[in-house]
Write an enzyme that holds these catalytic residues in place. Sequence first.
Site, short mmCIF file in Angstrom:
data_model
loop_
_atom_site.label_atom_id
_atom_site.label_comp_id
_atom_site.label_asym_id
_atom_site.label_seq_id
_atom_site.Cartn_x
_atom_site.Cartn_y
_atom_site.Cartn_z
N ASP A 1 -0.20 5.14 1.04
CA ASP A 1 -0.46 6.06 2.16
C ASP A 1 -0.56 5.30 3.48
O ASP A 1 -1.35 4.37 3.62
CB ASP A 1 -1.77 6.81 1.94
CG ASP A 1 -1.73 7.69 0.71
OD1 ASP A 1 -0.94 8.64 0.69
OD2 ASP A 1 -2.50 7.42 -0.24
N ASP B 1 0.87 -1.17 0.00
CA ASP B 1 0.00 0.00 0.00
C ASP B 1 0.91 1.23 0.00
O ASP B 1 2.12 1.13 0.28
CB ASP B 1 -0.89 -0.05 1.25
CG ASP B 1 -1.68 1.22 1.45
OD1 ASP B 1 -2.34 1.67 0.50
OD2 ASP B 1 -1.62 1.77 2.57
N ASP C 1 -1.69 -0.93 5.91
CA ASP C 1 -1.89 -0.36 7.24
C ASP C 1 -3.35 -0.33 7.65
O ASP C 1 -3.66 0.12 8.75
CB ASP C 1 -1.35 1.08 7.28
CG ASP C 1 -2.21 2.05 6.47
OD1 ASP C 1 -2.54 1.73 5.32
OD2 ASP C 1 -2.55 3.12 7.00
#
Length: 222
Positions: free
Chosen positions: A12, A10, A170
């Site tokens: 961000d 991922d 995240d």
Amino acid sequence: MSLLKAIIFDLDGTLVDSARDLRDAVNILLVQEGLRQIDLGEVKSMIGDGAPKLVERAIAATGGDLSRLPTLVTRFLEIYEANASRHTEAYPGVADTLAGLRALGLPLGVVTNKPFGATIDILEALGLRTYFDAVIGGDTLPERKPHPAPILAALKQLGVAPEAALMIGDNYHDVQAARAAGVRTFAVTYGYSHKPHAELGADRLIDTMSELLPIVANTAAA
């Protein structure tokens, strides 16, 4: 961790901290709309599901007119993409970890809900673009995470089967997308998770990106 042949990340909250630039762009939009500005904590709670959802959450939180959402999203993207990398930084250990993984011969990819253009701008500005063989943005396909299609598209570009890949994210949409694609997943305990990390359902939690390389290297040596 057997048969690991590729790793997908991922963006961000996993590779980069982009919250300040996203907050600044959102606040310019909100000021134009005569609405209150939001702080960093608020914007972090809104990040992760793509630009339309970020704008929708910000407009809803500040009492704006959601009926104009498509126009507002277009304007937000114009604002954000003009300065997507002004304050955005890679998290500690990211560059060294990516370099180490590539030295092990692993192809790497990025799958993000951020628009492709802004993703490339950020990766290039931070000197990270060269590490990735596949980049899938939130507007690359009709589907976004938590749908598995973006991960499967990246794996097709990398030439790797789902069972031989690992997803690092995240947030819940990273884990859900990986699970749906048949890919193992680790979650970082920093970033912008919308729920407690222990509840994400990842195979493993790591506190820093630097922890990833020895895990992978030890597996490769086994």
